[in-house]
Every structure is written in C-alpha cells, then in structure tokens.
Motif scaffolding. Structure first.
Motif, PDB file in Angstrom:
ATOM      1  N   GLU A   1    -106.749 -24.164  69.193  1.00 19.97           N
ATOM      2  CA  GLU A   1    -107.181 -22.879  68.639  1.00 19.97           C
ATOM      3  C   GLU A   1    -107.821 -22.004  69.720  1.00 19.97           C
ATOM      4  N   LEU A   2    -108.683 -22.610  70.543  1.00 16.45           N
ATOM      5  CA  LEU A   2    -109.291 -21.878  71.655  1.00 16.45           C
ATOM      6  C   LEU A   2    -108.230 -21.376  72.625  1.00 16.45           C
ATOM      7  N   TYR A   3    -107.300 -22.229  72.942  1.00 16.70           N
ATOM      8  CA  TYR A   3    -106.230 -21.946  73.906  1.00 16.70           C
ATOM      9  C   TYR A   3    -105.420 -20.720  73.466  1.00 16.70           C
ATOM     10  N   ALA A   4    -104.953 -20.742  72.208  1.00 12.97           N
ATOM     11  CA  ALA A   4    -104.131 -19.647  71.686  1.00 12.97           C
ATOM     12  C   ALA A   4    -104.957 -18.378  71.494  1.00 12.97           C
ATOM     13  N   TYR A   5    -106.207 -18.531  71.033  1.00 18.00           N
ATOM     14  CA  TYR A   5    -107.058 -17.365  70.777  1.00 18.00           C
ATOM     15  C   TYR A   5    -107.319 -16.573  72.053  1.00 18.00           C
ATOM     16  N   ARG A   6    -107.577 -17.286  73.160  1.00 14.99           N
ATOM     17  CA  ARG A   6    -107.856 -16.608  74.420  1.00 14.99           C
ATOM     18  C   ARG A   6    -106.625 -15.811  74.887  1.00 14.99           C
ATOM     19  N   ILE A   7    -105.432 -16.381  74.703  1.00 15.70           N
ATOM     20  CA  ILE A   7    -104.215 -15.658  75.074  1.00 15.70           C
ATOM     21  C   ILE A   7    -104.067 -14.389  74.242  1.00 15.70           C
ATOM     22  N   LYS A   8    -104.317 -14.496  72.929  1.00 16.00           N
ATOM     23  CA  LYS A   8    -104.213 -13.330  72.046  1.00 16.00           C
ATOM     24  C   LYS A   8    -105.175 -12.227  72.473  1.00 16.00           C
ATOM     25  N   LYS A   9    -106.394 -12.594  72.871  1.00 19.47           N
ATOM     26  CA  LYS A   9    -107.368 -11.603  73.321  1.00 19.47           C
ATOM     27  C   LYS A   9    -106.842 -10.831  74.531  1.00 19.47           C
ATOM     28  N   PHE A  10    -106.240 -11.547  75.461  1.00 19.72           N
ATOM     29  CA  PHE A  10    -105.717 -10.887  76.651  1.00 19.72           C
ATOM     30  C   PHE A  10    -104.504 -10.016  76.325  1.00 19.72           C
ATOM     31  N   ILE A  11    -103.666 -10.451  75.391  1.00 15.16           N
ATOM     32  CA  ILE A  11    -102.532  -9.615  74.991  1.00 15.16           C
ATOM     33  C   ILE A  11    -103.040  -8.278  74.451  1.00 15.16           C
ATOM     34  N   GLY A  12    -104.064  -8.335  73.596  1.00 12.15           N
ATOM     35  CA  GLY A  12    -104.639  -7.098  73.063  1.00 12.15           C
ATOM     36  C   GLY A  12    -105.222  -6.222  74.151  1.00 12.15           C
ATOM     37  N   SER A  13    -105.921  -6.848  75.083  1.00  8.82           N
ATOM     38  CA  SER A  13    -106.518  -6.119  76.197  1.00  8.82           C
ATOM     39  C   SER A  13    -105.454  -5.456  77.061  1.00  8.82           C
ATOM     40  N   TYR A  14    -104.404  -6.200  77.374  1.00 11.03           N
ATOM     41  CA  TYR A  14    -103.369  -5.665  78.257  1.00 11.03           C
ATOM     42  C   TYR A  14    -102.474  -4.655  77.545  1.00 11.03           C
TER      43      TYR A  14
ATOM     44  N   ASN B   1     -91.904 -25.013  76.782  1.00 11.74           N
ATOM     45  CA  ASN B   1     -91.590 -26.222  76.025  1.00 11.74           C
ATOM     46  C   ASN B   1     -92.384 -26.422  74.736  1.00 11.74           C
ATOM     47  N   ASP B   2     -93.443 -25.652  74.518  1.00  8.66           N
ATOM     48  CA  ASP B   2     -94.265 -25.852  73.322  1.00  8.66           C
ATOM     49  C   ASP B   2     -94.059 -24.699  72.344  1.00  8.66           C
ATOM     50  N   LEU B   3     -93.166 -24.897  71.392  1.00  6.72           N
ATOM     51  CA  LEU B   3     -92.849 -23.825  70.443  1.00  6.72           C
ATOM     52  C   LEU B   3     -94.028 -23.520  69.532  1.00  6.72           C
ATOM     53  N   GLU B   4     -94.895 -24.508  69.274  1.00  8.92           N
ATOM     54  CA  GLU B   4     -96.046 -24.275  68.395  1.00  8.92           C
ATOM     55  C   GLU B   4     -97.074 -23.362  69.045  1.00  8.92           C
ATOM     56  N   ILE B   5     -97.248 -23.480  70.363  1.00 10.30           N
ATOM     57  CA  ILE B   5     -98.155 -22.574  71.073  1.00 10.30           C
ATOM     58  C   ILE B   5     -97.613 -21.149  70.994  1.00 10.30           C
ATOM     59  N   ARG B   6     -96.307 -20.992  71.206  1.00  3.82           N
ATOM     60  CA  ARG B   6     -95.713 -19.656  71.130  1.00  3.82           C
ATOM     61  C   ARG B   6     -95.938 -19.053  69.746  1.00  3.82           C
ATOM     62  N   ALA B   7     -95.759 -19.875  68.713  1.00  5.63           N
ATOM     63  CA  ALA B   7     -95.953 -19.386  67.339  1.00  5.63           C
ATOM     64  C   ALA B   7     -97.416 -19.028  67.083  1.00  5.63           C
ATOM     65  N   ALA B   8     -98.338 -19.861  67.566  1.00  6.12           N
ATOM     66  CA  ALA B   8     -99.766 -19.610  67.341  1.00  6.12           C
ATOM     67  C   ALA B   8    -100.228 -18.338  68.041  1.00  6.12           C
ATOM     68  N   VAL B   9     -99.707 -18.112  69.236  1.00  2.00           N
ATOM     69  CA  VAL B   9    -100.083 -16.908  69.992  1.00  2.00           C
ATOM     70  C   VAL B   9     -99.569 -15.654  69.297  1.00  2.00           C
ATOM     71  N   CYS B  10     -98.337 -15.701  68.793  1.00  2.00           N
ATOM     72  CA  CYS B  10     -97.713 -14.514  68.204  1.00  2.00           C
ATOM     73  C   CYS B  10     -98.142 -14.254  66.767  1.00  2.00           C
ATOM     74  N   LYS B  11     -98.804 -15.211  66.150  1.00  2.00           N
ATOM     75  CA  LYS B  11     -99.224 -15.051  64.756  1.00  2.00           C
ATOM     76  C   LYS B  11    -100.246 -13.927  64.631  1.00  2.00           C
ATOM     77  N   GLU B  12    -100.046 -13.084  63.612  1.00  2.00           N
ATOM     78  CA  GLU B  12    -100.966 -11.990  63.304  1.00  2.00           C
ATOM     79  C   GLU B  12    -101.119 -11.004  64.467  1.00  2.00           C
ATOM     80  N   LEU B  13     -99.999 -10.723  65.126  1.00  2.00           N
ATOM     81  CA  LEU B  13     -99.962  -9.657  66.129  1.00  2.00           C
ATOM     82  C   LEU B  13     -99.004  -8.547  65.694  1.00  2.00           C
ATOM     83  N   SER B  14     -98.728  -8.483  64.380  1.00  2.00           N
ATOM     84  CA  SER B  14     -97.784  -7.495  63.868  1.00  2.00           C
ATOM     85  C   SER B  14     -98.269  -6.072  64.112  1.00  2.00           C
TER      86      SER B  14
END
Length: 398
Positions: free
Chosen positions: A303-316, A335-348
């Motif tokens: 959760e921490l891993y994906a959340y930090r990526i989402k924060k940077f996507i918003g910033s950038y 190789n980790d499809l679940e990480i990709r899904a977690a990062v992209c979730k709720e970025l609509s």
C-alpha cells in the motif's frame, strides 16, 4: 561494428555484445558475486534464433579477473563470437554519476577519468567500480574506443527550480549539492519508445522505473524536467531496501535521542528500509507470498509502495500540465500486474483508466494496457539499458 556494453555493479558485471547498426545482440552475460564465495558467470550466445547458455562456477576475486573471463568466453571455444580483442570497436560503460559535467555519451580520456574520480564521494558504491572496469577494459580491448554513458546525463535538462534545494547557494557552488537524478539511461530508452508509439514528439510522459531501486521521471518533449531521485538514489519512491522520501527531522531525532551514528542511519535508510523494513522482504515475490499468508505488514508495504507512486503521478501531472502516457518499466514494473493495477486505481480524474484484461495479457513487449476510452495511454515497456548504451556509443562514433 561490434560494441561491448559493460554495466558494472559493486559485486557484479552485466554485459552484452551488439552488432551495430543491426541492433543485434550477439551475446549477453552476468558475472555475479565478485569477491564473494559462490561466484559464477552466466553467458548466453544468440545464433540462428537459438540461445546457448554457458554457466561457470569459480571464485572471481575482482572485476579485472571477471572481465578477463568475459573476454575468454567472447573469443575462445566453439561458442566464440569474436576472434580477437581488436574485433571490438567500442566498449560502452555505464557510469552512475556524471555530476554536472556530462549531458551525453562521452569518449573517455584522462580528463574524463579525472572527473569520474572526483565524483567517487557522490556515488561511493558505483563510480569506483565503474572506473575500475574502464581501466581493465582499456588494458583488455586496447584498440577499442572507450565510451562513458552516465545515469545522470538524461536529467541534465531539469530546470534550476527543480534541481536546486532551498538551502544557501554556497552549498550548491562549493559542494555541488543539487538534484542529479538516476536511472536516466532507462528513462531515456523507454520514453523514446513511448514517443515513437504515440507518434508525437510534443509529448508529456511520466516514466516509472520499478526495480530494487525505483524512480519516476516527468518527461516533456523527450526531455527530463523533474525526477524523484535527488542528490543520491535514496529519495523519492519506496524501494526494495531504501526508504524513499523521509522527513529529515527523523534523522535528527534518532541521532539526538537514540544515539544513532551516521553509519547506522545510512544503513537503516539504504539497506534496512523500504519493502524490506515494512514488509519483511525486498523481493516483491516474497511480499506477495507473505500477503497470501495473511501478513498485514506485507500488505501495508504494498500500500505504501503504490501510494507513493500515485502521489508523484499527481505531482508530475501538475508539472507537465497534463499527461499523454505513463510508462511502467524494469523488474517490478514489467512483471507485477497487481502493482500496475494498484497504482492506476482511482486516477480517473487524470484520465488514467486501466484495462484489466490487457494488464493481465502483457507479454514482455511494448503493450498498451489502457482502456479504449482512457485519455492517458498506460504503457508497459521492457527497458534495455545495455542496448541504449550501445546505441549512444554508435551515434557518438558516427
């Protein structure tokens, strides 16, 4: 033209031999556990669409000995790909830190070597080893051009408001303290692939490199304009063993109230934190196994891993004033499809909509995993730092 690429780590050497401009990898290999018990070489030769793998287990005392063994594999025996060292026209070296001196591939001479030595203190685990491999390659491939390709070079286009820290200018001028950024060779390679796929040079791209080390870069019209790693490779995203961003007050607190030394703090933040510190392992596959066993700390680590990526996507997205595409690359990103899904979730809100079926169907090639109605392309692109180094060497020499 034969170009040998050397990507050396603190206890390893990755290498590939390319025929350019055919963009053809002739062989590749890994020398692992240098100076450690259990040293081995895994050497692969590609011929007539077939792959032959040679494995050697023998103690390799240093990087010089490792490169000599690589030369023997390249030039001797039934699987030789060159007849003599002179067949190699250029040797491309990955060098982690180029400071502000280098913004592209550079022919190595005494002055360049001196600059690399000056930067030892900024990359103590990597630049000295990179330098050693340059010296050994000069002795081994005496007629070849030696070329340095710097991890930091791609980020030299970052504007000053992004690379300067809010501390007195003296520290920048006298101690070179600024954002340098890393993984530049990878970000450059995958962003160029994305630009070609999008069919537009005036592009706004966010490249997400997720391996044991992780970084994210905002790329506008093919140029890096901001990146998550800074003065060193510790800042930004949560990584395998690195903490990523942390309030400096934590460091002061541990020094003052818990008696931590600088060495202990460096070990804590670089080698004992990240996925390992929170979830119990630096390997995402182990984390997944722990989650399946009901381990709540491993779940929190993801959760921490994906959340930090989402924060940077918003910033950038704000820095770029929009996004055309985001890229997932490197070991975890590819190789980790679940990480990709977690990062992209709720970025609509940003126009990022993942197609679950496409995400599951990714097969180790450039793939668009976004929904048809997604305003932003979501791309998975295998990185190839060694080919990018060979390409930069070829372009420099021609």
């Amino acid at each position: 033209m034969n170009i040998l690429v050397i990507n050396s780590g603190s206890s390893s050497i990755k290498y590939q031999l390319f025929k350019m401009p055919l963009q053809q990898a002739v062989c590749s290999g890994l020398v692992e556990r240098i100076g450690i018990e259990g040293s081995f070489i895994k050497h692969s030769v590609f011929k007539n669409q077939e792959k032959t793998v040679i494995e050697i287990e023998a103690f390799i005392s240093n990087h010089g000995e490792g490169l000599k063994q690589v030369l023997a594999l390249l030039s001797e025996g039934e699987h030789a790909v060159i007849s003599k060292p002179e067949d190699v026209v250029a040797v491309g070296h990955r060098v982690v830190h180029g400071g502000e001196h280098f913004a592209g591939a550079t022919l190595i001479n005494d002055e360049v070597k001196q600059q690399i030595r000056k930067l030892f203190s900024l990359a103590p685990l990597h630049n000295p080893v990179n330098y050693k491999c340059i010296e050994v390659a000069e002795q081994t491939f005496t007629s070849a051009k030696q070329v340095a390709v710097f991890d930091t070079a791609f980020h030299q286009t970052i504007p000053r408001q992004a690379f300067r820290y809010a501390i007195p200018e003296w520290y920048y001028k006298e101690h070179s303290i600024r954002v340098y950024g890393f993984h530049g060779t990878s970000h450059k390679y995958v962003s160029e692939q994305a630009i070609h796929s999008l069919g537009k040079a005036d592009s706004k791209i966010i490249s997400i490199h997720l391996g044991n080390g992780c970084s994210i870069t905002a790329i506008k019209n093919g140029q890096s304009i901001d990146t998550s790693m800074g003065f060193g490779p510790l800042s930004g995203l949560v990584m395998g063993t690195r903490s990523g961003d942390i309030d400096p007050s934590v460091i002061f607190h541990l020094m003052e109230h818990a008696g931590y030394t600088l060495e202990q703090l460096s070990t804590l933040l670089n080698k004992q934190s990240g996925l390992l510190g929170v979830g119990g392992s630096s390997d995402m596959r182990d984390i997944r196994k722990l989650i399946s066993e009901g381990n709540e700390n491993a779940k929190l680590a993801i959760e921490l891993y994906a959340y930090r990526i989402k924060k940077f996507i918003g910033s950038y997205a704000a820095v770029l004033n929009g996004i055309d595409a985001i890229i997932f690359t490197a070991g975890v990103g590819e190789n980790d499809l679940e990480i990709r899904a977690a990062v992209c979730k709720e970025l609509s809100y940003l126009g990022i909509e993942l197609d679950e079926a496409k995400n599951k169907g990714y097969k180790q090639e450039l793939t668009d995993i976004s929904r048809a109605d997604s305003k932003v392309k979501i791309l998975v692109i295998p990185t190839n730092e060694e080919y990018e180094i060979a390409s930069q060497c070829f372009n420099l020499l021609n």
